[in-house]
Scaffold this motif. Sequence first.
Motif, PDB file in Angstrom:
ATOM      1  N   ARG A   8       0.848  -1.196   0.000  1.00 42.29           N
ATOM      2  CA  ARG A   8       0.000   0.000   0.000  1.00 42.29           C
ATOM      3  C   ARG A   8       0.876   1.236   0.000  1.00 42.29           C
ATOM      4  O   ARG A   8       1.940   1.250   0.592  1.00 42.29           O
ATOM      5  N   ARG A   9       0.392   2.237  -0.649  1.00 44.51           N
ATOM      6  CA  ARG A   9       1.100   3.506  -0.647  1.00 44.51           C
ATOM      7  C   ARG A   9       0.347   4.462   0.251  1.00 44.51           C
ATOM      8  O   ARG A   9      -0.824   4.759   0.016  1.00 44.51           O
ATOM      9  N   ARG A  10       0.996   4.917   1.269  1.00 38.37           N
ATOM     10  CA  ARG A  10       0.350   5.798   2.233  1.00 38.37           C
ATOM     11  C   ARG A  10       0.501   7.239   1.765  1.00 38.37           C
ATOM     12  O   ARG A  10       1.597   7.716   1.516  1.00 38.37           O
ATOM     13  N   ASN A  11      -0.620   7.915   1.698  1.00 37.71           N
ATOM     14  CA  ASN A  11      -0.608   9.305   1.288  1.00 37.71           C
ATOM     15  C   ASN A  11      -0.473  10.159   2.543  1.00 37.71           C
ATOM     16  O   ASN A  11      -1.371  10.196   3.382  1.00 37.71           O
ATOM     17  N   SER A  12       0.638  10.829   2.677  1.00 37.54           N
ATOM     18  CA  SER A  12       0.894  11.600   3.902  1.00 37.54           C
ATOM     19  C   SER A  12      -0.009  12.822   4.013  1.00 37.54           C
ATOM     20  O   SER A  12      -0.318  13.250   5.116  1.00 37.54           O
ATOM     21  N   ARG A  13      -0.434  13.367   2.900  1.00 39.64           N
ATOM     22  CA  ARG A  13      -1.338  14.523   2.974  1.00 39.64           C
ATOM     23  C   ARG A  13      -2.697  14.127   3.539  1.00 39.64           C
ATOM     24  O   ARG A  13      -3.288  14.852   4.328  1.00 39.64           O
ATOM     25  N   VAL A  14      -3.198  12.982   3.146  1.00 39.81           N
ATOM     26  CA  VAL A  14      -4.485  12.508   3.657  1.00 39.81           C
ATOM     27  C   VAL A  14      -4.368  12.202   5.143  1.00 39.81           C
ATOM     28  O   VAL A  14      -5.253  12.541   5.932  1.00 39.81           O
TER      29      VAL A  14
END
Length: 160
Positions: A8-14
């Motif tokens: 999974r790619r974690r979106n740091s902005r979200v």
Amino acid sequence: MFPNPFGRRRNSRVAAAGARQRFRIWRNERPFWAGLFTLAAGLPVIYIPYANLNFGAIPLALSTVGGSGSLIIGVLLVALGISLWFHQQVRVLAGITVILLALVSFPVANFGGLLIGLFSGLIGGSLACAWIPPTGTAEPQPATNRAPTTIPAGEEHGEK
């Protein structure tokens, strides 16, 4: 970008937006600024009597007999600031106590932590006394009528 080993790619902005939203909700449910000002009032009251400050070549030693009094007042201010965050039910009692401790810190704790603790405590105590918990219902917004309200010349309302 580096591959994620868990697929999974974690979106740091979200994630940051979610954390900011949770903090905003937490902050709005309690007298946050009152607790912050009260906490900030206790720190200089505790620190200044025990610090050896130097302004250039001039040493400023404020160590006095009132050191134990300033330690007690400062610890109480910090404890009241934290209790304002986590126990909102005691906000009025804590606010009045913060105001009284800030006023007592002026003669006892070296001018209330060089006036920083005094003014910050007065602001924090006032904010704590004035804070009202949010209600569960939102206030209804007034309806806006965008229809024109001009009456043509020569016509009157109510007559046919």
